[in-house]
Write an enzyme that holds these catalytic residues in place. Structure first.
Site, PDB file in Angstrom:
ATOM      1  N   ASP A   1      14.459   2.879  10.446  1.00 36.69           N
ATOM      2  CA  ASP A   1      13.385   2.047  11.525  1.00 36.69           C
ATOM      3  C   ASP A   1      12.308   3.363  12.456  1.00 36.69           C
ATOM      4  OD1 ASP A   1      12.222   1.171  13.339  1.00 36.69           O
ATOM      5  OD2 ASP A   1      13.448  -0.052  13.858  1.00 36.69           O
TER       6      ASP A   1
ATOM      7  N   ILE B   1       0.778  -1.410  -0.071  1.00 39.75           N
ATOM      8  CA  ILE B   1       0.022   0.091   0.211  1.00 39.75           C
ATOM      9  C   ILE B   1       0.940   1.455  -0.138  1.00 39.75           C
ATOM     10  CG2 ILE B   1      -1.522   1.344   1.568  1.00 39.75           C
ATOM     11  CD1 ILE B   1      -3.270  -1.260   2.169  1.00 39.75           C
TER      12      ILE B   1
ATOM     13  N   LYS C   1      -4.360   0.131  15.488  1.00 38.73           N
ATOM     14  CA  LYS C   1      -4.753   0.280  14.338  1.00 38.73           C
ATOM     15  C   LYS C   1      -5.908   1.205  14.978  1.00 38.73           C
ATOM     16  CE  LYS C   1      -2.288  -0.383  11.716  1.00 38.73           C
ATOM     17  NZ  LYS C   1      -2.064   0.607  10.668  1.00 38.73           N
TER      18      LYS C   1
ATOM     19  N   ASN D   1       1.821   5.550   7.343  1.00 33.02           N
ATOM     20  CA  ASN D   1       1.971   4.248   6.177  1.00 33.02           C
ATOM     21  C   ASN D   1       2.542   2.963   6.828  1.00 33.02           C
ATOM     22  OD1 ASN D   1       0.713   2.016   3.927  1.00 33.02           O
ATOM     23  ND2 ASN D   1       2.829   2.442   3.657  1.00 33.02           N
TER      24      ASN D   1
ATOM     25  N   TYR E   1      -2.937  -5.823  17.088  1.00 36.29           N
ATOM     26  CA  TYR E   1      -2.846  -4.303  15.867  1.00 36.29           C
ATOM     27  C   TYR E   1      -4.475  -4.099  16.008  1.00 36.29           C
ATOM     28  CZ  TYR E   1      -3.479  -4.512  10.545  1.00 36.29           C
ATOM     29  OH  TYR E   1      -3.729  -3.608   9.270  1.00 36.29           O
TER      30      TYR E   1
ATOM     31  N   ASP F   1      11.456   3.759   4.648  1.00 40.06           N
ATOM     32  CA  ASP F   1      11.381   2.220   5.318  1.00 40.06           C
ATOM     33  C   ASP F   1      13.181   0.965   5.996  1.00 40.06           C
ATOM     34  OD1 ASP F   1      11.256  -0.590   5.353  1.00 40.06           O
ATOM     35  OD2 ASP F   1       9.407   0.074   3.298  1.00 40.06           O
TER      36      ASP F   1
HETATM   37  P1  NAD Z   1       3.537  -4.647   3.762  1.00 38.89           P
HETATM   38  O1  NAD Z   1       3.844  -5.024   4.791  1.00 38.89           O
HETATM   39  O2  NAD Z   1       3.484  -5.067   2.153  1.00 38.89           O
HETATM   40  O3  NAD Z   1       4.374  -3.037   3.408  1.00 38.89           O
HETATM   41  C1  NAD Z   1       4.849  -2.243   4.843  1.00 38.89           C
HETATM   42  C2  NAD Z   1       5.631  -1.203   5.436  1.00 38.89           C
HETATM   43  O4  NAD Z   1       6.021  -0.444   6.193  1.00 38.89           O
HETATM   44  C3  NAD Z   1       6.963  -2.301   4.505  1.00 38.89           C
HETATM   45  O5  NAD Z   1       7.416  -1.970   3.180  1.00 38.89           O
HETATM   46  C4  NAD Z   1       7.689  -2.609   5.733  1.00 38.89           C
HETATM   47  O6  NAD Z   1       9.552  -2.661   5.685  1.00 38.89           O
HETATM   48  C5  NAD Z   1       7.498  -0.917   6.844  1.00 38.89           C
HETATM   49  N1  NAD Z   1       8.189  -0.847   7.601  1.00 38.89           N
HETATM   50  C6  NAD Z   1       7.415  -2.030   8.704  1.00 38.89           C
HETATM   51  N2  NAD Z   1       8.498  -1.722   9.675  1.00 38.89           N
HETATM   52  C7  NAD Z   1       8.334  -0.560   9.600  1.00 38.89           C
HETATM   53  C8  NAD Z   1      10.024   0.292  10.787  1.00 38.89           C
HETATM   54  N3  NAD Z   1       9.416   0.059  12.424  1.00 38.89           N
HETATM   55  N4  NAD Z   1      10.225   1.244  10.038  1.00 38.89           N
HETATM   56  C9  NAD Z   1       9.889   1.899   8.607  1.00 38.89           C
HETATM   57  N5  NAD Z   1       9.173   0.888   8.290  1.00 38.89           N
HETATM   58  C10 NAD Z   1       8.468  -0.392   8.351  1.00 38.89           C
HETATM   59  O7  NAD Z   1       2.200  -4.336   4.201  1.00 38.89           O
HETATM   60  P2  NAD Z   1       0.726  -3.269   3.651  1.00 38.89           P
HETATM   61  O8  NAD Z   1      -0.181  -4.335   3.088  1.00 38.89           O
HETATM   62  O9  NAD Z   1       1.139  -2.136   2.278  1.00 38.89           O
HETATM   63  O10 NAD Z   1      -0.072  -2.074   4.450  1.00 38.89           O
HETATM   64  C11 NAD Z   1       0.317  -0.997   4.628  1.00 38.89           C
HETATM   65  C12 NAD Z   1      -0.651   0.055   5.859  1.00 38.89           C
HETATM   66  O11 NAD Z   1      -1.895  -0.837   5.640  1.00 38.89           O
HETATM   67  C13 NAD Z   1      -0.284  -1.270   6.950  1.00 38.89           C
HETATM   68  O12 NAD Z   1       0.033  -0.015   8.178  1.00 38.89           O
HETATM   69  C14 NAD Z   1      -1.480  -1.865   7.565  1.00 38.89           C
HETATM   70  O13 NAD Z   1      -1.632  -2.115   8.899  1.00 38.89           O
HETATM   71  C15 NAD Z   1      -2.151  -1.239   7.072  1.00 38.89           C
HETATM   72  N6  NAD Z   1      -3.637  -1.818   6.525  1.00 38.89           N
HETATM   73  C16 NAD Z   1      -3.175  -3.072   5.141  1.00 38.89           C
HETATM   74  C17 NAD Z   1      -4.733  -3.819   5.028  1.00 38.89           C
HETATM   75  C18 NAD Z   1      -4.121  -4.859   3.728  1.00 38.89           C
HETATM   76  O14 NAD Z   1      -4.630  -5.880   3.309  1.00 38.89           O
HETATM   77  N7  NAD Z   1      -3.447  -5.583   2.894  1.00 38.89           N
HETATM   78  C19 NAD Z   1      -6.170  -3.836   5.235  1.00 38.89           C
HETATM   79  C20 NAD Z   1      -5.839  -2.510   6.654  1.00 38.89           C
HETATM   80  C21 NAD Z   1      -4.772  -1.698   6.815  1.00 38.89           C
END
Ligand code: NAD
Length: 461
Positions: free
Chosen positions: A274, A232, A369, A300, A365, A251
């Site tokens: 981080d 996302i 959220k 995000n 989680y 990232d």
């Molecule tokens: P993803 O795991 O593909 O991407 C998350 C990104 O965050 C990764 O690039 C990861 O390396 C980075 N990240 C994690 N910890 C970090 C840190 N400590 N410092 C810097 N970067 C860090 O996840 P996604 O599915 O793309 O989700 C993105 C956001 O959307 C998240 O907050 C997730 O909770 C939320 N979300 C996703 C969904 C879904 O269906 N995929 C649904 C609801 C909410």
């Protein structure tokens, strides 16, 4: 193997078979592409209750689109004209109903009549927009009840039209903020809001900036996106860049190669940090101030560490809360303290449907959220942000097709993605479009909102 089964199910023949078996077949949603000449094209019917206050704003808004406009008799009378006699034979891409003047429950019958007569004429991927006032700002309890009734109406309409890929929302506009309706109406009518349904968007008073080119509403803006290397976050970076922003993507070190690739493609700036580390707020503030400060802050980055609470380690509890919630707050605090968020900017959190409805195995989680939503609610009332005209909002994605959801076993995934009014999962771009809408300088009146991007999931509030 599971890929092949999925392909088969999504093919025309597969859909036909599912339909014959009585399974709801999802309608392909229309999404935005940069070649469309305006945000909305097609027929629209405008209806109104008594003393509707937003009709002129709707007209001004639509005059910048490729809409062919028809009026119900009530709306036409209030605008001093005649209802279009062709209206009864038309089918509509959008139905807009202005209920802003309602002060008593008995008046709601005009909304019933409008939708009773016209809802069957709504086209596939159509839009219903109900307009009202924030009920807590009404002058009488009867008016408050009537305005709040519009929410139940619009959410139920969304459930009735979802099967054809159509959506319905309520937009509430505070008195005095009528001029700020524009960006919300554009967004909701356009294909950019394809996967949003059954939502309430609140518009309030604020100084908004005009947008010169609606295909590049973020031109000249600097946007921070954490977790930008994939999923996302990558879609958010792509979409904000498409809309004209310069991206600063953050990232963790193991994702450096992926982040560099995304930032090279978008001509953005990669920052390896981080977000939970003690020096991350200062590193990010420095990267942004080198570019003259940021206009859009998107928190995000997020993780899941699922287990029922009895089996969850304290480390996984703490880590999830820190990444998803506390780190974003520390970064925002630092950016505000160092004046790194420009006046007229926008802060956006990424929440989740599970933060609203709760989820077994996700206490950590869901707590994080839900915390994002609480932060947005509180900060939207902050005098500090008001003084700088900074808006703060959140998106709450539902089932979004990403690497995370692709890892769910096939039949659970097939089932999971259907548990909403549109009977399908959303795409990362659907979340990103919503974030770009919040970041748009003409959306400053949109603050304190958590908009679910979930196709009107059956779960959660
Ligand atoms: P993803 O795991 O593909 O991407 C998350 C990104 O965050 C990764 O690039 C990861 O390396 C980075 N990240 C994690 N910890 C970090 C840190 N400590 N410092 C810097 N970067 C860090 O996840 P996604 O599915 O793309 O989700 C993105 C956001 O959307 C998240 O907050 C997730 O909770 C939320 N979300 C996703 C969904 C879904 O269906 N995929 C649904 C609801 C909410």
């Amino acid at each position: 193997m599971s890929d092949r089964i999925e392909k088969l199910i999504n093919s025309a023949a597969g859909k036909k078979l599912l339909g014959a078996m009585g399974v709801t077949v999802a309608t392909d949603l229309q999404r935005y592409n940069t070649s469309q000449s305006s945000y909305f094209a097609g027929t629209v019917l405008i209806g109104a209750g008594e003393n509707a206050k937003l009709l002129n704003n709707i007209q001004t808004n639509l005059s910048d689109s490729d809409a062919q406009i028809f009026y119900s008799p009530d709306a036409a009378t209030q605008l001093g004209g005649e209802a279009d006699s062709n209206a009864s034979s038309e089918r509509y891409q959008a139905l807009i109903f202005d209920g802003s003047g309602f002060v008593d429950a008995t008046e709601l019958v005009s909304a019933y009549r409008f939708f009773n007569t016209n809802i069957r004429k709504l086209k596939s991927s159509g839009r219903i927009v109900v307009l009202g006032r924030p009920h807590m700002q009404c002058k009488t309890p009867e008016a408050a009840a009537t305005q709040r009734a519009l929410e139940g109406l619009s959410r139920s309409l969304a459930k009735e039209v979802g099967g054809k890929g159509a959506t319905a929302q309520l937009i509430t506009v505070a008195e005095g903020a009528e001029g700020n309706l524009d960006s919300s109406l554009r967004f909701i009518l356009s294909p950019k809001s394809a996967y949003i349904s059954g939502q309430v968007i609140k518009v309030r008073s604020a100084d908004t900036a005009a947008v010169a080119d609606w295909h590049k509403p973020l031109a000249g803006k600097i946007a921070l996106v954490t977790g930008a290397s994939r999923g996302i976050g990558e879609a958010i970076a792509d979409t904000l860049a498409r809309d004209g922003a310069t991206i600063v993507g953050v990232d963790v070190a193991p994702m450096e190669a992926d982040l560099n690739k995304v930032m090279a493609r978008l001509n953005g700036k990669a920052v390896i940090a981080d977000i939970t580390s003690a020096d991350a707020p200062a590193i990010i503030a420095k990267a942004l101030s080198d570019l003259g400060g940021a206009d859009i802050i998107v928190h995000n980055a997020g993780v899941t560490r699922d287990k029922t609470i009895a089996n969850m380690s304290e480390q996984h509890w703490q880590m999830t809360l820190d990444i998803n919630l506390a780190a974003a707050q520390r970064i925002t605090t630092e950016l505000l303290k160092t004046n790194t968020i420009n006046d007229g900017g926008s802060i956006i959190g990424v929440s989740s449907m599970n933060g609203i409805g709760g989820q077994r195995g996700q206490t950590n989680y869901a707590a994080s959220k839900a915390g994002v939503i609480g932060y947005v609610d509180f900060m939207a009332q902050s005098a500090e942000l008001a003084a700088k005209n900074i808006s703060v909002n959140a998106v709450a994605p539902g089932f979004i097709e990403t690497a995370m959801t692709a890892a769910i076993p096939l039949f659970t995934r097939m089932f999971g993605r259907r548990l909403n009014s549109l009977s399908q999962g959303g795409l990362p771009v659907d979340v990103a479009e919503t974030i770009s809408f919040f970041g748009n300088p003409s959306s400053r009146g949109v603050s304190g909102n958590t908009v679910r991007v979930c196709g009107q999931s059956w779960f959660g509030a």
